[in-house]
Motif scaffolding. Structure first.
Motif, mmCIF file in Angstrom:
data_model
loop_
_atom_site.group_PDB
_atom_site.id
_atom_site.type_symbol
_atom_site.label_atom_id
_atom_site.label_comp_id
_atom_site.label_asym_id
_atom_site.label_seq_id
_atom_site.Cartn_x
_atom_site.Cartn_y
_atom_site.Cartn_z
ATOM 1 N N MET A 177 76.214 133.286 80.698
ATOM 2 C CA MET A 177 77.077 133.412 79.534
ATOM 3 C C MET A 177 77.637 132.040 79.183
ATOM 4 S SD MET A 177 79.098 136.921 80.634
ATOM 5 C CE MET A 177 79.855 137.167 79.009
ATOM 6 N N LYS A 192 85.516 135.419 77.878
ATOM 7 C CA LYS A 192 86.072 135.424 79.234
ATOM 8 C C LYS A 192 86.411 136.845 79.674
ATOM 9 C CE LYS A 192 87.949 133.320 82.890
ATOM 10 N NZ LYS A 192 88.713 134.367 83.543
ATOM 11 N N TYR A 195 83.217 138.542 80.557
ATOM 12 C CA TYR A 195 82.751 138.012 81.838
ATOM 13 C C TYR A 195 83.528 138.634 82.994
ATOM 14 C CZ TYR A 195 82.709 134.684 85.726
ATOM 15 O OH TYR A 195 82.654 134.117 86.974
ATOM 16 N N ALA A 205 77.123 137.533 86.989
ATOM 17 C CA ALA A 205 77.344 136.760 85.765
ATOM 18 C C ALA A 205 77.978 135.416 86.072
ATOM 19 C CB ALA A 205 78.232 137.543 84.801
ATOM 20 N N LEU A 207 79.772 132.055 83.694
ATOM 21 C CA LEU A 207 80.275 131.690 82.366
ATOM 22 C C LEU A 207 80.552 130.203 82.328
ATOM 23 C CD1 LEU A 207 81.465 132.358 79.535
ATOM 24 C CD2 LEU A 207 83.658 132.768 80.696
#
Length: 245
Positions: A177, A192, A195, A205, A207
């Motif tokens: 991401m 955020k 995430y 995941a 970010l």
């Protein structure tokens, strides 16, 4: 009933070497697959993803509520587009999301039927395309090689856990991401929050936030996507793809 009526076939970039992997990259609201063709061409010029076939689909033109009902390319309707989580979570177009989900599952299955193992397929996209990629990827009934979501968010977040098939095939699938810290369309706080929700549910995941980037892509971000694709879809050379997995 919502029906996905596609006006054009996806843009295809065949692998320049033996085809062992596929990336399906999905554009955002109001765009077409052509909007990302230049990025793919740049990746191809570097000759680091020679075994990868790229598929750039085109969304159909549908009425978009936040565009006063005017038609524009979209994977699902959006009622309010002011960047914050609350607005995007209200009145989500679940019917449209599920129809687009089925379309991307079909694209994935066609690649599998053509001989590409699902672990050698990455689904990704930008903005609305990234959002439908997260949703379609994590609800797929095959294990994918990876998911890319640029300037995106998690769809149907309030009921997402109930929509994922059991067993979950993509619980450990890497999700890259990325978001700009100055994005006025899909606020970085929403990226955020999505995430954090995915991590809380146990998904793999990561970010990355890019300084001064708005609702767009920057060279550093695209280099990071390329690196992610190279990691998830390494070249197999003349070896048998299935024997390497």
């Amino acid at each position: 009933m919502f029906v996905l009526c596609l006006s054009a076939s996806p843009i295809l970039f065949p692998a320049s070497a033996r085809h062992t992997a596929t990336v399906i990259f999905v554009h955002g609201l109001g765009d077409t697959g052509r909007g990302w063709a230049g990025t793919v061409e740049n990746w191809r010029r570097r000759q680091r993803l020679d075994e990868v076939k790229f598929i750039l689909p085109h969304a159909p033109a549908i009425p978009i509520t936040c565009n006063w009902g005017e038609k524009m390319p979209g994977w699902y309707d959006i009622h309010t587009l002011d960047g914050n989580a609350e607005s995007l979570s209200v009145n989500e177009d679940e019917a449209g999301i599920l129809v687009s989900q089925a379309y991307f599952h079909e694209l994935i299955q066609k690649e599998i039927d053509a001989g590409i193992p699902p672990e050698r397929i990455v689904l990704g996209g930008f903005s609305q395309g990234g959002a439908i990629s997260i949703f379609s990827g994590l609800t797929a009934k095959v294990k994918l090689g990876g998911i890319v979501a640029l300037s995106s968010y998690l769809l149907l977040s309030l009921k997402f856990a109930d929509l994922v098939p059991k067993p979950e095939f993509n619980k450990d699938t890497p999700i890259f991401m990325a978001h700009g810290d100055s994005d006025p369309v899909v606020h970085p706080e929403l990226g955020k929050k999505s995430y954090d929700l995915l991590k809380g549910l146990g998904y793999n995941a990561t970010l990355k936030i890019y300084k001064d980037m708005e609702h767009s892509a920057c060279p550093e971000e695209l280099d990071d996507v390329e690196a992610f694709l190279r990691e998830r879809l390494p070249a197999l050379g003349n070896s048998d793809a299935k024997s390497e997995l």
